[in-house]
Motif scaffolding. Structure first.
Motif, PDB file in Angstrom:
ATOM      1  N   GLU A 113       0.834  -1.208   0.000  1.00 30.28           N
ATOM      2  CA  GLU A 113       0.000   0.000   0.000  1.00 30.28           C
ATOM      3  C   GLU A 113       0.870   1.260   0.000  1.00 30.28           C
ATOM      4  OE1 GLU A 113      -3.840  -1.945   2.359  1.00 30.28           O
ATOM      5  OE2 GLU A 113      -2.393  -0.729   3.478  1.00 30.28           O
ATOM      6  N   ALA A 114       1.944   1.252   0.785  1.00 33.02           N
ATOM      7  CA  ALA A 114       2.861   2.394   0.804  1.00 33.02           C
ATOM      8  C   ALA A 114       3.525   2.566  -0.563  1.00 33.02           C
ATOM      9  CB  ALA A 114       3.919   2.208   1.901  1.00 33.02           C
ATOM     10  N   HIS A 115       3.904   1.472  -1.174  1.00 37.25           N
ATOM     11  CA  HIS A 115       4.514   1.501  -2.506  1.00 37.25           C
ATOM     12  C   HIS A 115       3.543   2.108  -3.526  1.00 37.25           C
ATOM     13  CE1 HIS A 115       5.811  -0.447  -6.355  1.00 37.25           C
ATOM     14  NE2 HIS A 115       6.984  -0.033  -5.926  1.00 37.25           N
ATOM     15  N   ASP A 116       2.284   1.711  -3.449  1.00 40.51           N
ATOM     16  CA  ASP A 116       1.266   2.257  -4.347  1.00 40.51           C
ATOM     17  C   ASP A 116       1.092   3.761  -4.137  1.00 40.51           C
ATOM     18  OD1 ASP A 116       0.930  -0.306  -5.337  1.00 40.51           O
ATOM     19  OD2 ASP A 116      -0.966  -0.666  -4.278  1.00 40.51           O
ATOM     20  N   LEU A 117       1.124   4.206  -2.883  1.00 39.75           N
ATOM     21  CA  LEU A 117       1.023   5.637  -2.599  1.00 39.75           C
ATOM     22  C   LEU A 117       2.221   6.387  -3.175  1.00 39.75           C
ATOM     23  CD1 LEU A 117      -0.308   5.500   1.063  1.00 39.75           C
ATOM     24  CD2 LEU A 117      -1.527   6.454  -0.919  1.00 39.75           C
ATOM     25  N   PHE A 118       3.411   5.798  -3.057  1.00 37.24           N
ATOM     26  CA  PHE A 118       4.598   6.419  -3.645  1.00 37.24           C
ATOM     27  C   PHE A 118       4.402   6.615  -5.151  1.00 37.24           C
ATOM     28  CE2 PHE A 118       8.432   5.882  -6.140  1.00 37.24           C
ATOM     29  CZ  PHE A 118       9.135   7.011  -5.747  1.00 37.24           C
ATOM     30  N   HIS A 119       3.919   5.574  -5.810  1.00 35.74           N
ATOM     31  CA  HIS A 119       3.734   5.679  -7.258  1.00 35.74           C
ATOM     32  C   HIS A 119       2.612   6.649  -7.626  1.00 35.74           C
ATOM     33  CE1 HIS A 119       6.757   3.193  -9.044  1.00 35.74           C
ATOM     34  NE2 HIS A 119       6.628   2.365  -8.023  1.00 35.74           N
ATOM     35  N   LYS A 120       1.635   6.788  -6.760  1.00 38.82           N
ATOM     36  CA  LYS A 120       0.588   7.789  -7.000  1.00 38.82           C
ATOM     37  C   LYS A 120       1.212   9.184  -6.993  1.00 38.82           C
ATOM     38  CE  LYS A 120      -3.866   9.485  -5.359  1.00 38.82           C
ATOM     39  NZ  LYS A 120      -4.965   9.299  -4.416  1.00 38.82           N
ATOM     40  N   ILE A 121       2.082   9.429  -6.035  1.00 40.68           N
ATOM     41  CA  ILE A 121       2.742  10.739  -5.961  1.00 40.68           C
ATOM     42  C   ILE A 121       3.615  10.972  -7.181  1.00 40.68           C
ATOM     43  CG2 ILE A 121       4.406  12.159  -4.682  1.00 40.68           C
ATOM     44  CD1 ILE A 121       3.365  10.558  -2.139  1.00 40.68           C
ATOM     45  N   SER A 122       4.407   9.989  -7.536  1.00 39.40           N
ATOM     46  CA  SER A 122       5.341  10.180  -8.647  1.00 39.40           C
ATOM     47  C   SER A 122       4.656  10.198 -10.012  1.00 39.40           C
ATOM     48  CB  SER A 122       6.437   9.099  -8.625  1.00 39.40           C
ATOM     49  OG  SER A 122       5.889   7.822  -8.819  1.00 39.40           O
ATOM     50  N   GLY A 123       3.401   9.764 -10.069  1.00 43.63           N
ATOM     51  CA  GLY A 123       2.685   9.742 -11.343  1.00 43.63           C
ATOM     52  C   GLY A 123       1.454  10.624 -11.360  1.00 43.63           C
ATOM     53  N   GLU A 124       0.426  10.211 -10.646  1.00 44.29           N
ATOM     54  CA  GLU A 124      -0.877  10.888 -10.684  1.00 44.29           C
ATOM     55  C   GLU A 124      -0.841  12.314 -10.136  1.00 44.29           C
ATOM     56  OE1 GLU A 124      -4.208   8.666  -9.037  1.00 44.29           O
ATOM     57  OE2 GLU A 124      -3.150   6.806  -9.496  1.00 44.29           O
ATOM     58  N   CYS A 125       0.043  12.591  -9.201  1.00 47.19           N
ATOM     59  CA  CYS A 125       0.054  13.911  -8.573  1.00 47.19           C
ATOM     60  C   CYS A 125       0.724  14.975  -9.442  1.00 47.19           C
ATOM     61  CB  CYS A 125       0.749  13.830  -7.220  1.00 47.19           C
ATOM     62  SG  CYS A 125      -0.208  12.930  -5.980  1.00 47.19           S
ATOM     63  N   LYS A 126       1.389  14.556 -10.490  1.00 50.76           N
ATOM     64  CA  LYS A 126       2.028  15.531 -11.377  1.00 50.76           C
ATOM     65  C   LYS A 126       0.964  16.249 -12.205  1.00 50.76           C
ATOM     66  CE  LYS A 126       6.515  14.914 -12.458  1.00 50.76           C
ATOM     67  NZ  LYS A 126       7.575  14.664 -13.387  1.00 50.76           N
ATOM     68  N   LYS A 127       1.181  17.537 -12.387  1.00 48.29           N
ATOM     69  CA  LYS A 127       0.270  18.300 -13.237  1.00 48.29           C
ATOM     70  C   LYS A 127       0.412  17.811 -14.670  1.00 48.29           C
ATOM     71  CE  LYS A 127       0.379  22.500 -10.456  1.00 48.29           C
ATOM     72  NZ  LYS A 127       0.846  23.888 -10.408  1.00 48.29           N
ATOM     73  N   LYS A 128      -0.687  17.781 -15.360  1.00 46.47           N
ATOM     74  CA  LYS A 128      -0.669  17.312 -16.749  1.00 46.47           C
ATOM     75  C   LYS A 128      -0.057  18.346 -17.651  1.00 46.47           C
ATOM     76  CE  LYS A 128      -2.980  13.651 -15.633  1.00 46.47           C
ATOM     77  NZ  LYS A 128      -2.243  12.706 -14.912  1.00 46.47           N
TER      78      LYS A 128
END
Length: 128
Positions: A113-128
């Motif tokens: 779950e922590a790993h998934d959150l990390f990837h959310k930050i590094s991917g989904e949280c970036k502005k398009k």
């Protein structure tokens, strides 16, 4: 043969350049990623020793990352919320490791779950 070697070298240099840029923009992300990699991947394989040894460091790195400014290319609100979730998850991992009988099954779920959150930050949280 020279073309293949040159192409491989160019690819490698592009990758190194990208990795350095990403870390330079947000060094705390790079530091956290190193800890995440060194704990998550062994846990995937059933080796929980690195996670148990570095759980406190993982929490401290997540707390530090949460405390610094979010770079402009990230969605501030979503990133801060996700960083907070990551910090809480890392604290929970540390607490589980510190318990008298840490469960490897529970640790695997938590680090995933922590790993998934990390990837959310590094991917989904970036502005398009």
């Amino acid at each position: 043969m020279k073309k293949i070697a040159l192409l491989c070298f160019a690819f490698m240099m592009t990758f190194v350049s990208f990795a350095q840029t990403k870390t330079a923009v947000w060094p705390e992300m790079g530091s956290f990623h190193q800890l995440m990699s060194s704990t998550f991947h062994p846990a995937e394989e059933g080796n929980f020793a690195p996670l148990k040894e570095k759980a406190a460091d993982l929490y401290r790195a997540s707390k530090l990352w949460y405390s610094v400014d979010v770079p402009a290319e990230y969605n501030l609100k979503l990133t801060k919320k996700t960083l907070e979730q990551l910090m809480i998850k890392c604290n929970d991992i540390w607490a589980e490791v510190a318990s008298k009988t840490p469960s490897d099954v529970k640790l695997k779920v938590m680090i995933t779950e922590a790993h998934d959150l990390f990837h959310k930050i590094s991917g989904e949280c970036k502005k398009k």
